[in-house]
Motif scaffolding. Structure first.
Motif, short mmCIF file in Angstrom:
data_model
loop_
_atom_site.label_atom_id
_atom_site.label_comp_id
_atom_site.label_asym_id
_atom_site.label_seq_id
_atom_site.Cartn_x
_atom_site.Cartn_y
_atom_site.Cartn_z
N TYR A 169 26.78 53.35 93.59
CA TYR A 169 27.02 52.99 92.07
C TYR A 169 27.70 53.95 91.12
CZ TYR A 169 24.30 48.59 92.23
OH TYR A 169 23.91 47.32 92.51
N ARG A 170 28.69 53.93 90.36
CA ARG A 170 29.16 54.93 89.46
C ARG A 170 28.62 55.01 88.13
NH1 ARG A 170 33.53 53.06 87.55
NH2 ARG A 170 33.26 50.66 88.23
N PHE A 171 29.09 56.06 87.42
CA PHE A 171 28.28 56.16 86.26
C PHE A 171 29.17 56.50 84.98
CE2 PHE A 171 24.96 57.54 89.24
CZ PHE A 171 23.71 57.34 88.56
N VAL A 172 28.91 55.94 83.98
CA VAL A 172 29.64 56.12 82.69
C VAL A 172 28.56 56.43 81.58
CG1 VAL A 172 30.97 55.34 80.74
CG2 VAL A 172 31.25 54.69 82.98
N ALA A 173 28.44 57.72 81.33
CA ALA A 173 27.24 58.33 80.55
C ALA A 173 27.62 59.27 79.33
CB ALA A 173 26.32 59.22 81.49
N GLU A 174 26.78 59.31 78.34
CA GLU A 174 27.21 59.96 77.17
C GLU A 174 27.58 61.53 77.15
OE1 GLU A 174 25.83 60.13 72.52
OE2 GLU A 174 24.35 59.58 73.89
N GLU A 175 26.90 62.18 77.99
CA GLU A 175 27.04 63.72 78.05
C GLU A 175 28.02 63.72 79.51
OE1 GLU A 175 26.28 64.74 75.64
OE2 GLU A 175 24.78 63.32 74.87
N ASP A 176 28.71 64.83 79.59
CA ASP A 176 29.51 64.94 80.52
C ASP A 176 28.60 65.31 81.73
OD1 ASP A 176 31.89 64.85 79.09
OD2 ASP A 176 31.78 67.09 78.53
N CYS B 230 33.50 51.59 94.17
CA CYS B 230 32.20 50.68 93.91
C CYS B 230 32.61 49.84 92.45
CB CYS B 230 31.08 51.42 93.94
SG CYS B 230 29.74 50.44 93.49
N PRO B 231 32.33 48.57 92.52
CA PRO B 231 32.63 47.78 91.19
C PRO B 231 31.56 47.94 90.23
CG PRO B 231 31.69 46.30 93.22
CD PRO B 231 31.87 47.64 93.61
N PHE B 232 30.35 48.54 90.60
CA PHE B 232 29.22 48.70 90.00
C PHE B 232 29.37 50.04 89.24
CE2 PHE B 232 27.80 45.56 92.75
CZ PHE B 232 27.08 44.59 91.88
N ALA B 233 28.80 50.01 87.84
CA ALA B 233 28.80 51.41 87.20
C ALA B 233 27.60 51.36 86.31
CB ALA B 233 29.81 51.74 86.51
N TRP B 234 26.74 52.50 86.24
CA TRP B 234 25.72 52.30 85.24
C TRP B 234 26.16 53.18 84.19
CZ3 TRP B 234 21.25 50.10 86.19
CH2 TRP B 234 20.65 50.05 87.49
N LEU C 191 24.18 47.99 83.35
CA LEU C 191 24.79 47.89 84.44
C LEU C 191 26.15 47.06 84.29
CD1 LEU C 191 25.14 48.84 87.42
CD2 LEU C 191 23.66 46.71 87.95
N GLN C 192 27.48 47.43 84.64
CA GLN C 192 28.49 46.85 84.53
C GLN C 192 28.91 46.44 86.06
OE1 GLN C 192 31.41 48.33 81.80
NE2 GLN C 192 30.21 47.14 80.21
N LYS C 193 29.42 45.27 86.27
CA LYS C 193 30.40 45.08 87.33
C LYS C 193 31.92 44.61 86.91
CE LYS C 193 30.42 42.06 91.51
NZ LYS C 193 29.74 40.98 92.27
N GLU C 194 32.73 45.50 87.71
CA GLU C 194 34.10 45.35 87.15
C GLU C 194 34.29 45.19 85.74
OE1 GLU C 194 35.02 42.24 89.76
OE2 GLU C 194 35.50 43.16 91.38
N GLY C 195 33.56 46.00 84.93
CA GLY C 195 33.83 46.04 83.53
C GLY C 195 33.09 45.06 82.69
N ILE C 196 32.35 44.21 83.44
CA ILE C 196 31.46 43.21 82.69
C ILE C 196 30.01 43.42 82.84
CG2 ILE C 196 30.89 40.59 82.57
CD1 ILE C 196 33.88 41.27 81.98
N THR C 197 29.28 43.60 81.88
CA THR C 197 27.99 43.92 81.63
C THR C 197 26.94 42.95 82.14
OG1 THR C 197 28.18 44.91 79.38
CG2 THR C 197 25.74 44.68 80.12
N GLN C 198 26.04 43.21 83.17
CA GLN C 198 25.21 42.31 84.18
C GLN C 198 23.76 42.36 83.52
OE1 GLN C 198 26.81 40.22 86.56
NE2 GLN C 198 28.63 41.20 85.59
N CYS C 199 23.38 43.62 83.18
CA CYS C 199 22.08 43.42 82.57
C CYS C 199 21.92 44.76 81.90
CB CYS C 199 21.18 43.36 83.63
SG CYS C 199 21.07 44.90 84.95
#
Length: 275
Positions: free
Chosen positions: A73-80, A90-94, A118-126
């Motif tokens: 799973y990939r990450f998009v997080a506030e801090e670098d 991977c289509p999933f990103a935290w 958690l997003q899958k292909e840019g769509i929030t799943q939970c």
């Protein structure tokens, strides 16, 4: 509602509560006479956008734990520092906000929290939001509803915009017009600003307020909460100010269904236009 999303949500709830407990302990170190000087406070995108060493340590802890769930799973997080983790295909990103409401946090207020989606292909799943000092835990899953402290969320029945109490990031949207700070707001009952997306969206999920509208927050501020408002029967929409850049500012809204179209018109046609 997929089995994988349900498992991810359970794991994210555990991680969010662990991180929130860490934040509570760290906040106890703040003393009014030092104004949090020991926290390594700096600014981010503006003089009013703070980041502390606590943000960074909270993110490190959260990412380390989430990485255990699935290393791909990939990450998009506030801090670098998290972008290199996971499998690029991977289509999933935290989506992680390790300390939402840094300004309230360093002022020793209770409206700060942790947000994980958690997003899958840019769509929030939970998603989950934990506001520990208020003992508030919100969670939701696509197709499975939204919950506040394990009770199903019931949104307020809003009669119209004149009946609506809304929240927005007012201070961060200020524009200087001939030396006078100004900000655009829609015609409604009231517009409030708490300095924390966790609380601003949480008040909607508790049935106290009617919606939120933003220009400037990031994906990690809104992904979980917008999904929960949708799952409770509301509506939401957002766009990136820089198309294709998931770290860019967000323009968007989430609110009760009754006022969505009118508030959407303001957000996408009028908000920010003072000249």
């Amino acid at each position: 509602m997929s089995k994988e999303s349900a498992m991810a949500l359970d794991f994210a709830r555990e991680v969010a509560q662990e991180a929130a407990e860490f934040l509570v302990e760290e906040q106890k170190k703040i003393r009014p006479e030092t104004a949090g000087a020991n926290l390594g406070i700096a600014t981010k995108s503006s003089p009013r956008d703070f980041v502390t060493a606590v943000d960074r340590e909270s993110q490190r802890r959260i990412i380390a734990r989430l990485h255990e769930f699935d290393p791909a799973y990939r990450f998009v997080a506030e801090e670098d520092g998290a972008e290199a983790l996971g499998d690029p295909s991977c289509p999933f990103a935290w989506i992680v906000d390790p300390l939402d409401g840094t300004t309230p946090f360093i002022h020793n207020r209770d409206n700060f929290g942790v947000i994980i989606a958690l997003q899958k292909e840019g769509i929030t799943q939970c998603g989950v939001t934990c506001v520990p000092r208020r003992k508030e835990l919100f969670h939701g899953i696509r197709g499975g509803g939204a919950f506040f402290n394990n009770t199903p969320v019931r949104l307020r029945h809003t009669r119209n915009m004149n009946d609506a109490i809304l929240c927005s990031n007012l201070i961060h949207r200020i524009q200087d017009i001939n030396g006078i700070p100004m900000v655009t707001v829609p015609r409604c009952a009231n517009v409030e600003n708490y300095g924390s997306a966790a609380q601003e969206i949480g008040e909607v999920l508790k049935g106290c307020n009617d919606g939120v509208f933003f220009l400037g927050p990031r994906l990690w501020d809104i992904a979980a909460g917008f999904l929960m408002i949708e799952e409770a029967g509301g509506r939401s929409e957002y766009v990136f100010e820089e198309p294709g850049n998931v770290r860019s500012a967000i323009r968007g809204l989430a609110c009760t269904a009754e006022i969505f179209e009118e508030l959407r018109g303001f957000v996408f046609e009028q908000m920010g236009r003072l000249t």
